[in-house]
Design an enzyme around this catalytic site. Structure first.
Site, PDB file in Angstrom:
ATOM      1  N   TYR A 177     -67.379 114.933  25.196  1.00 30.53           N
ATOM      2  CA  TYR A 177     -67.302 113.891  24.150  1.00 30.53           C
ATOM      3  C   TYR A 177     -68.682 113.452  23.669  1.00 30.53           C
ATOM      4  CZ  TYR A 177     -62.495 113.270  25.973  1.00 30.53           C
ATOM      5  OH  TYR A 177     -61.204 113.462  26.404  1.00 30.53           O
TER       6      TYR A 177
ATOM      7  N   HIS B  93     -61.524 120.057  32.673  1.00 34.88           N
ATOM      8  CA  HIS B  93     -61.039 119.583  31.366  1.00 34.88           C
ATOM      9  C   HIS B  93     -59.979 120.519  30.763  1.00 34.88           C
ATOM     10  CE1 HIS B  93     -62.620 117.148  27.667  1.00 34.88           C
ATOM     11  NE2 HIS B  93     -61.330 117.350  27.569  1.00 34.88           N
TER      12      HIS B  93
HETATM   13  N1  LIG Z   1     -58.003 115.772  28.409  1.00 33.40           N
HETATM   14  C1  LIG Z   1     -57.996 116.123  27.145  1.00 33.40           C
HETATM   15  O1  LIG Z   1     -58.039 117.325  26.808  1.00 33.40           O
HETATM   16  C2  LIG Z   1     -57.957 115.073  26.084  1.00 33.40           C
HETATM   17  C3  LIG Z   1     -57.696 115.411  24.746  1.00 33.40           C
HETATM   18  C4  LIG Z   1     -57.633 114.395  23.802  1.00 33.40           C
HETATM   19  C5  LIG Z   1     -57.844 113.081  24.184  1.00 33.40           C
HETATM   20  N2  LIG Z   1     -58.118 112.769  25.494  1.00 33.40           N
HETATM   21  C6  LIG Z   1     -58.339 111.355  25.934  1.00 33.40           C
HETATM   22  O2  LIG Z   1     -57.256 110.552  25.468  1.00 33.40           O
HETATM   23  C7  LIG Z   1     -57.768 109.434  24.746  1.00 33.40           C
HETATM   24  C8  LIG Z   1     -56.790 108.983  23.685  1.00 33.40           C
HETATM   25  O3  LIG Z   1     -56.540 110.017  22.756  1.00 33.40           O
HETATM   26  P1  LIG Z   1     -57.060 109.961  21.256  1.00 33.40           P
HETATM   27  O4  LIG Z   1     -58.224 109.048  21.204  1.00 33.40           O
HETATM   28  O5  LIG Z   1     -57.276 111.348  20.789  1.00 33.40           O
HETATM   29  O6  LIG Z   1     -55.811 109.410  20.450  1.00 33.40           O
HETATM   30  P2  LIG Z   1     -54.955 108.045  20.440  1.00 33.40           P
HETATM   31  O7  LIG Z   1     -55.448 107.094  21.476  1.00 33.40           O
HETATM   32  O8  LIG Z   1     -53.513 108.440  20.449  1.00 33.40           O
HETATM   33  O9  LIG Z   1     -55.268 107.455  18.987  1.00 33.40           O
HETATM   34  C9  LIG Z   1     -56.531 106.979  18.626  1.00 33.40           C
HETATM   35  C10 LIG Z   1     -56.476 106.569  17.151  1.00 33.40           C
HETATM   36  O10 LIG Z   1     -55.524 105.523  16.991  1.00 33.40           O
HETATM   37  C11 LIG Z   1     -56.111 104.382  16.347  1.00 33.40           C
HETATM   38  N3  LIG Z   1     -55.525 103.213  17.000  1.00 33.40           N
HETATM   39  C12 LIG Z   1     -55.715 102.791  18.277  1.00 33.40           C
HETATM   40  N4  LIG Z   1     -54.965 101.737  18.560  1.00 33.40           N
HETATM   41  C13 LIG Z   1     -54.254 101.452  17.428  1.00 33.40           C
HETATM   42  C14 LIG Z   1     -53.300 100.461  17.093  1.00 33.40           C
HETATM   43  N5  LIG Z   1     -52.926  99.538  17.971  1.00 33.40           N
HETATM   44  N6  LIG Z   1     -52.779 100.479  15.837  1.00 33.40           N
HETATM   45  C15 LIG Z   1     -53.157 101.402  14.933  1.00 33.40           C
HETATM   46  N7  LIG Z   1     -54.071 102.373  15.192  1.00 33.40           N
HETATM   47  C16 LIG Z   1     -54.607 102.391  16.440  1.00 33.40           C
HETATM   48  C17 LIG Z   1     -57.606 104.528  16.588  1.00 33.40           C
HETATM   49  O11 LIG Z   1     -58.342 103.997  15.511  1.00 33.40           O
HETATM   50  P3  LIG Z   1     -59.364 102.754  15.701  1.00 33.40           P
HETATM   51  O12 LIG Z   1     -60.426 103.203  16.659  1.00 33.40           O
HETATM   52  O13 LIG Z   1     -59.864 102.509  14.324  1.00 33.40           O
HETATM   53  O14 LIG Z   1     -58.530 101.616  16.234  1.00 33.40           O
HETATM   54  C18 LIG Z   1     -57.777 106.055  16.623  1.00 33.40           C
HETATM   55  O15 LIG Z   1     -57.895 106.554  15.313  1.00 33.40           O
HETATM   56  C19 LIG Z   1     -59.087 109.982  24.185  1.00 33.40           C
HETATM   57  O16 LIG Z   1     -59.909 108.956  23.687  1.00 33.40           O
HETATM   58  C20 LIG Z   1     -59.613 110.724  25.389  1.00 33.40           C
HETATM   59  O17 LIG Z   1     -60.170 109.821  26.330  1.00 33.40           O
HETATM   60  C21 LIG Z   1     -58.152 113.741  26.444  1.00 33.40           C
END
Ligand SMILES: NC(=O)c1ccc[n+]([C@@H]2O[C@H](COP(=O)([O-])OP(=O)(O)OC[C@H]3O[C@@H](n4cnc5c(N)ncnc54)[C@H](OP(=O)(O)O)[C@@H]3O)[C@@H](O)[C@H]2O)c1
Length: 272
Positions: free
Chosen positions: A48, A104
């Site tokens: 990241y 990962h």
């Molecule tokens: N292990 C892996 O391969 C892998 C892959 C992908 C992700 N991850 C982990 O999982 C975490 C979460 O996944 P993600 O960040 O991809 O997606 P997510 O948490 O499903 O969605 C994040 C998005 O949603 C918005 N958001 C957050 N809360 C909200 C709410 N209450 N209402 C409306 N919009 C909202 C955020 O925008 P704003 O910031 O503008 O609020 C951002 O654009 C990652 O940050 C990472 O740590 C791991």
């Protein structure tokens, strides 16, 4: 916040804060806001490219180090030298040890993956890592780890949200004491506009994100939503004052399309 006990005895909060795709002052401030709001589990990865921004934010935490759960992940390019990668992540995050460290992605080479997992266990022996885990593995790959090392990983972090709900994998993990962590828990906002989610938001007088996050918690699928926005950071953690009924959980369970956002973990990332 309540916690789960991982195999091996380490405690992990039932919800975390995800750090993907935010950098510099944005993620530094967001992690500070998340800690202030009550999140104690911070989820990042060397891939990241924001660990050096998160370290200073963790320094601002007024509580004890033991109250935090800091998770990072090794990209397959680091599989031949896991200790170097782990020390680098811990240093950038300003911590002496990682509460969890994950492979990962599985990568395509079984021998290399299993050797990397063996190195991960050695890091746990040394005290650099408290809980060994993996991400994006198949059931067969989890079983290979067990066959080789006698125990399953403590954690499996996978894509999981109402429109992609890998029930077979979740059941397998729960049966074998592997904690599921749901990444992209709100499907990067796409699931927030689904009709049943909107309907339940109205019924329970909570936001669509809170409905979806509550669904994860009631399924013991630890969600790690990411937000850089203070009010959404607070909104996402305010899910412990209501409960979805059995029928409404079942309604959300019907939204699974079987289609993931991510690329096929058996081929991605290419070259490993
Ligand atoms: N292990 C892996 O391969 C892998 C892959 C992908 C992700 N991850 C982990 O999982 C975490 C979460 O996944 P993600 O960040 O991809 O997606 P997510 O948490 O499903 O969605 C994040 C998005 O949603 C918005 N958001 C957050 N809360 C909200 C709410 N209450 N209402 C409306 N919009 C909202 C955020 O925008 P704003 O910031 O503008 O609020 C951002 O654009 C990652 O940050 C990472 O740590 C791991």
């Amino acid at each position: 916040m309540q916690s789960y006990t991982l195999s091996g005895g380490v405690q992990i909060p039932v919800m975390g804060y995800g750090c993907y795709n935010a950098f510099g002052a944005e993620i530094e401030q967001a992690v500070e806001m998340a800690l202030e709001a009550g999140y104690r589990y911070i989820d990042t990865a060397e891939f990241y490219k924001n660990e050096p921004d998160i370290g200073p934010a963790l320094d601002t935490f007024a509580g004890k180090r033991e109250e935090l759960f800091v998770l990072s992940k090794a990209w397959p390019s680091s599989f031949d030298n896991m200790e170097e990668a782990c020390v680098r992540s811990a240093k950038n995050l300003h911590v002496e040890y990682l509460d969890a460290y994950l492979l990962h992605w599985p990568g395509t080479k079984e021998d290399r993956r299993l050797k990397a997992y063996g190195q991960l266990l050695a890091l746990a022996e040394k005290g650099l890592v408290r809980a060994p885990g993996v991400s994006n593995f198949s059931i067969e790959q989890l079983e290979r780890v067990k066959a080789e090392y006698g125990a399953y990983p403590a954690i499996h972090e996978i894509e999981c949200h109402p429109s992609y709900h890998p029930v077979e994998m979740i059941r397998f993990c729960q049966k074998h004491g592997i904690q599921v962590i749901s990444y992209e828990p709100i499907n990067r906002t796409a699931d927030l506009s689904l009709a049943p989610v909107l309907q339940l938001a109205e019924k329970y007088e909570h936001t669509p994100a809170q409905i979806v996050l509550r669904w994860h918690i009631q399924h013991d699928q630890l969600p790690i939503p990411k937000s850089s926005n203070e009010s959404r950071i607070k909104e996402n953690i305010a899910v412990f004052d209501f409960e979805l009924s059995k029928e409404d959980m079942a309604l959300l369970d019907t939204l699974d399309t079987g289609k993931r956002n991510g690329l096929d973990p058996m081929a991605f990332p290419p070259g490993f």
